[in-house]
Design a protein around this motif. Structure first.
Motif, PDB file in Angstrom:
ATOM      1  N   LEU A  36       0.834  -1.206   0.000  1.00 51.84           N
ATOM      2  CA  LEU A  36       0.000   0.000   0.000  1.00 51.84           C
ATOM      3  C   LEU A  36       0.867   1.254   0.000  1.00 51.84           C
ATOM      4  O   LEU A  36       0.661   2.174  -0.813  1.00 51.84           O
ATOM      5  CB  LEU A  36      -0.914  -0.018   1.231  1.00 51.84           C
ATOM      6  CG  LEU A  36      -1.851   1.181   1.399  1.00 51.84           C
ATOM      7  CD1 LEU A  36      -2.884   1.221   0.293  1.00 51.84           C
ATOM      8  CD2 LEU A  36      -2.541   1.124   2.767  1.00 51.84           C
ATOM      9  N   LEU A  37       1.855   1.317   0.910  1.00 51.54           N
ATOM     10  CA  LEU A  37       2.724   2.481   0.965  1.00 51.54           C
ATOM     11  C   LEU A  37       3.625   2.558  -0.264  1.00 51.54           C
ATOM     12  O   LEU A  37       3.931   3.656  -0.747  1.00 51.54           O
ATOM     13  CB  LEU A  37       3.571   2.439   2.239  1.00 51.54           C
ATOM     14  CG  LEU A  37       2.821   2.653   3.552  1.00 51.54           C
ATOM     15  CD1 LEU A  37       3.786   2.572   4.730  1.00 51.54           C
ATOM     16  CD2 LEU A  37       2.092   3.993   3.559  1.00 51.54           C
ATOM     17  N   GLY A  38       4.043   1.401  -0.783  1.00 47.14           N
ATOM     18  CA  GLY A  38       4.848   1.401  -1.993  1.00 47.14           C
ATOM     19  C   GLY A  38       4.116   2.050  -3.157  1.00 47.14           C
ATOM     20  O   GLY A  38       4.707   2.812  -3.934  1.00 47.14           O
ATOM     21  N   ALA A  39       2.812   1.777  -3.263  1.00 41.39           N
ATOM     22  CA  ALA A  39       2.008   2.384  -4.332  1.00 41.39           C
ATOM     23  C   ALA A  39       1.889   3.894  -4.134  1.00 41.39           C
ATOM     24  O   ALA A  39       1.896   4.661  -5.109  1.00 41.39           O
ATOM     25  CB  ALA A  39       0.624   1.736  -4.362  1.00 41.39           C
ATOM     26  N   VAL A  40       1.794   4.332  -2.889  1.00 41.94           N
ATOM     27  CA  VAL A  40       1.712   5.767  -2.600  1.00 41.94           C
ATOM     28  C   VAL A  40       2.980   6.474  -3.060  1.00 41.94           C
ATOM     29  O   VAL A  40       2.934   7.490  -3.763  1.00 41.94           O
ATOM     30  CB  VAL A  40       1.477   6.005  -1.093  1.00 41.94           C
ATOM     31  CG1 VAL A  40       1.675   7.486  -0.743  1.00 41.94           C
ATOM     32  CG2 VAL A  40       0.081   5.553  -0.689  1.00 41.94           C
ATOM     33  N   TYR A  41       4.134   5.924  -2.678  1.00 41.06           N
ATOM     34  CA  TYR A  41       5.392   6.592  -2.990  1.00 41.06           C
ATOM     35  C   TYR A  41       5.774   6.464  -4.461  1.00 41.06           C
ATOM     36  O   TYR A  41       6.587   7.253  -4.957  1.00 41.06           O
ATOM     37  CB  TYR A  41       6.502   6.067  -2.083  1.00 41.06           C
ATOM     38  CG  TYR A  41       6.379   6.600  -0.669  1.00 41.06           C
ATOM     39  CD1 TYR A  41       6.557   7.954  -0.411  1.00 41.06           C
ATOM     40  CD2 TYR A  41       6.059   5.765   0.393  1.00 41.06           C
ATOM     41  CE1 TYR A  41       6.429   8.455   0.869  1.00 41.06           C
ATOM     42  CE2 TYR A  41       5.924   6.263   1.686  1.00 41.06           C
ATOM     43  CZ  TYR A  41       6.117   7.608   1.912  1.00 41.06           C
ATOM     44  OH  TYR A  41       5.978   8.120   3.181  1.00 41.06           O
ATOM     45  N   ALA A  42       5.188   5.504  -5.165  1.00 40.94           N
ATOM     46  CA  ALA A  42       5.439   5.373  -6.599  1.00 40.94           C
ATOM     47  C   ALA A  42       4.397   6.112  -7.430  1.00 40.94           C
ATOM     48  O   ALA A  42       4.495   6.149  -8.653  1.00 40.94           O
ATOM     49  CB  ALA A  42       5.448   3.894  -7.002  1.00 40.94           C
ATOM     50  N   GLY A  43       3.418   6.717  -6.745  1.00 42.41           N
ATOM     51  CA  GLY A  43       2.282   7.306  -7.443  1.00 42.41           C
ATOM     52  C   GLY A  43       2.477   8.755  -7.858  1.00 42.41           C
ATOM     53  O   GLY A  43       3.460   9.407  -7.501  1.00 42.41           O
ATOM     54  N   PRO A  44       1.494   9.302  -8.587  1.00 45.52           N
ATOM     55  CA  PRO A  44       1.615  10.650  -9.148  1.00 45.52           C
ATOM     56  C   PRO A  44       1.559  11.766  -8.104  1.00 45.52           C
ATOM     57  O   PRO A  44       2.189  12.807  -8.295  1.00 45.52           O
ATOM     58  CB  PRO A  44       0.420  10.741 -10.106  1.00 45.52           C
ATOM     59  CG  PRO A  44      -0.573   9.746  -9.569  1.00 45.52           C
ATOM     60  CD  PRO A  44       0.257   8.623  -9.019  1.00 45.52           C
ATOM     61  N   ASP A  45       0.802  11.583  -7.021  1.00 51.33           N
ATOM     62  CA  ASP A  45       0.701  12.661  -6.043  1.00 51.33           C
ATOM     63  C   ASP A  45       2.024  12.892  -5.327  1.00 51.33           C
ATOM     64  O   ASP A  45       2.436  14.037  -5.102  1.00 51.33           O
ATOM     65  CB  ASP A  45      -0.397  12.360  -5.020  1.00 51.33           C
ATOM     66  CG  ASP A  45      -1.774  12.725  -5.546  1.00 51.33           C
ATOM     67  OD1 ASP A  45      -1.908  12.926  -6.769  1.00 51.33           O
ATOM     68  OD2 ASP A  45      -2.720  12.809  -4.739  1.00 51.33           O
ATOM     69  N   PHE A  46       2.713  11.822  -4.952  1.00 51.02           N
ATOM     70  CA  PHE A  46       4.005  11.995  -4.296  1.00 51.02           C
ATOM     71  C   PHE A  46       5.007  12.613  -5.263  1.00 51.02           C
ATOM     72  O   PHE A  46       5.790  13.487  -4.882  1.00 51.02           O
ATOM     73  CB  PHE A  46       4.524  10.662  -3.761  1.00 51.02           C
ATOM     74  CG  PHE A  46       5.803  10.782  -2.991  1.00 51.02           C
ATOM     75  CD1 PHE A  46       5.865  11.497  -1.809  1.00 51.02           C
ATOM     76  CD2 PHE A  46       6.976  10.186  -3.459  1.00 51.02           C
ATOM     77  CE1 PHE A  46       7.058  11.623  -1.098  1.00 51.02           C
ATOM     78  CE2 PHE A  46       8.170  10.293  -2.760  1.00 51.02           C
ATOM     79  CZ  PHE A  46       8.206  11.021  -1.578  1.00 51.02           C
ATOM     80  N   ALA A  47       4.971  12.194  -6.520  1.00 54.34           N
ATOM     81  CA  ALA A  47       5.866  12.780  -7.525  1.00 54.34           C
ATOM     82  C   ALA A  47       5.607  14.276  -7.661  1.00 54.34           C
ATOM     83  O   ALA A  47       6.544  15.084  -7.765  1.00 54.34           O
ATOM     84  CB  ALA A  47       5.681  12.080  -8.872  1.00 54.34           C
ATOM     85  N   GLU A  48       4.334  14.682  -7.624  1.00 52.22           N
ATOM     86  CA  GLU A  48       3.991  16.101  -7.716  1.00 52.22           C
ATOM     87  C   GLU A  48       4.414  16.842  -6.455  1.00 52.22           C
ATOM     88  O   GLU A  48       4.899  17.973  -6.516  1.00 52.22           O
ATOM     89  CB  GLU A  48       2.488  16.262  -7.947  1.00 52.22           C
ATOM     90  CG  GLU A  48       1.945  17.681  -7.796  1.00 52.22           C
ATOM     91  CD  GLU A  48       2.558  18.691  -8.756  1.00 52.22           C
ATOM     92  OE1 GLU A  48       2.367  19.898  -8.526  1.00 52.22           O
ATOM     93  OE2 GLU A  48       3.232  18.281  -9.726  1.00 52.22           O
ATOM     94  N   GLY A  49       4.241  16.206  -5.299  1.00 48.25           N
ATOM     95  CA  GLY A  49       4.677  16.830  -4.056  1.00 48.25           C
ATOM     96  C   GLY A  49       6.175  17.067  -4.038  1.00 48.25           C
ATOM     97  O   GLY A  49       6.647  18.124  -3.607  1.00 48.25           O
TER      98      GLY A  49
END
Length: 257
Positions: free
Chosen positions: A231-244
């Motif tokens: 779950l956390l891996g998907a968050v950190y690989a996702g678009p929102d974290f990249a934008e942040g």
């Protein structure tokens, strides 16, 4: 230990001991680096085997923050999910200490700083202190479940939802109102000293047994869910974290989808 983590062992006139730790990065609002987490974890491992120490006080330097989360530049230099697991192990070690742990809060207590405070036994704060997890408007990441559950255990589910789902910081008065703080005081140093003095005179057997019992209860109520790493891996690989991350590096506001 790093100079960013000042550790002092103190002895009362009665011969009893306590330890005080100061997060010493006032120019960064005491934001935590990996070295600071590792140093605090090392201290917790040492204290767990030291029956001569009765209390641990944590505070931030500078008068503006207890700790304003993680140092983002340091955080971005790590593989985020293993780093989160490493940090969570430190929180667990802090929570499981046999000593009474006290967070003396003056100023911002957010992100990783709030996680540290909620893993302490007692919290006392100045009237201008603020609390929260504003990650939904900053980095677009997510808390690990045990950290989230610990916040809910201290602040209540309703206020925890407000912290995370509105990204609003909460006042010391409101935190005190829900029982998250022992006191709100303009004389923090004096009140913490008085609190430590009173704890040093209490039964170590009672304190350690009570902490052990409450620790068993918390472990039963707050297990790490299956699939947490994915779950956390998907968050950190996702678009929102990249934008942040992009917005942080550009010193601009992120635009989340």
């Amino acid at each position: 230990m790093t100079d960013e983590l000042l550790i002092e062992r103190r002895t009362a006139e009665t011969g009893q001991h306590w330890v005080e730790v100061t997060f010493n990065r006032p120019e960064k609002l005491n934001a935590f680096t990996r070295g600071m987490y590792q140093g605090l974890h090392e201290l917790c491992r040492s204290l767990a085997e030291d029956p001569t120490v009765k209390a641990l006080v944590l505070r931030g330097a500078g008068g503006k923050a207890f700790a304003a989360g993680n140092d983002i530049e340091d955080f971005l230099g790590q593989d985020q999910v293993p780093y989160e697991e490493e940090i969570r192990a430190m929180f667990t070690a802090l929570f499981e200490l046999p000593q009474v742990t006290i967070a003396a809060i003056d100023g911002a207590c957010v992100g990783g700083g709030l996680a540290i405070a909620t893993h302490c036994d007692l919290r006392i704060a100045t009237p201008t202190s603020r609390f929260g997890y504003p990650i939904a408007r900053t980095l677009g990441n997510a808390l690990s479940s045990p950290v989230l559950f610990r916040c809910a255990a201290i602040f209540g589910e309703s206020l925890t939802r407000e912290m995370l789902l509105t990204a609003r910081l909460q006042s010391a008065e409101r935190a005190y109102g829900v029982g998250a703080l022992l006191a709100v005081t303009s004389t923090l140093e004096e009140d913490v000293a008085e609190l430590v003095s009173s704890i040093l005179g209490l039964s170590s057997v009672t304190l350690r047994t009570t902490k052990s019992q409450l620790g068993f209860r918390a472990a039963a109520l707050e297990p790490v869910p299956d699939g947490e790493e994915e779950l956390l891996g998907a968050v950190y690989a996702g678009p929102d974290f990249a934008e942040g991350v992009r917005a942080f590096l550009a010193k601009s506001r992120p635009h989340f989808g």
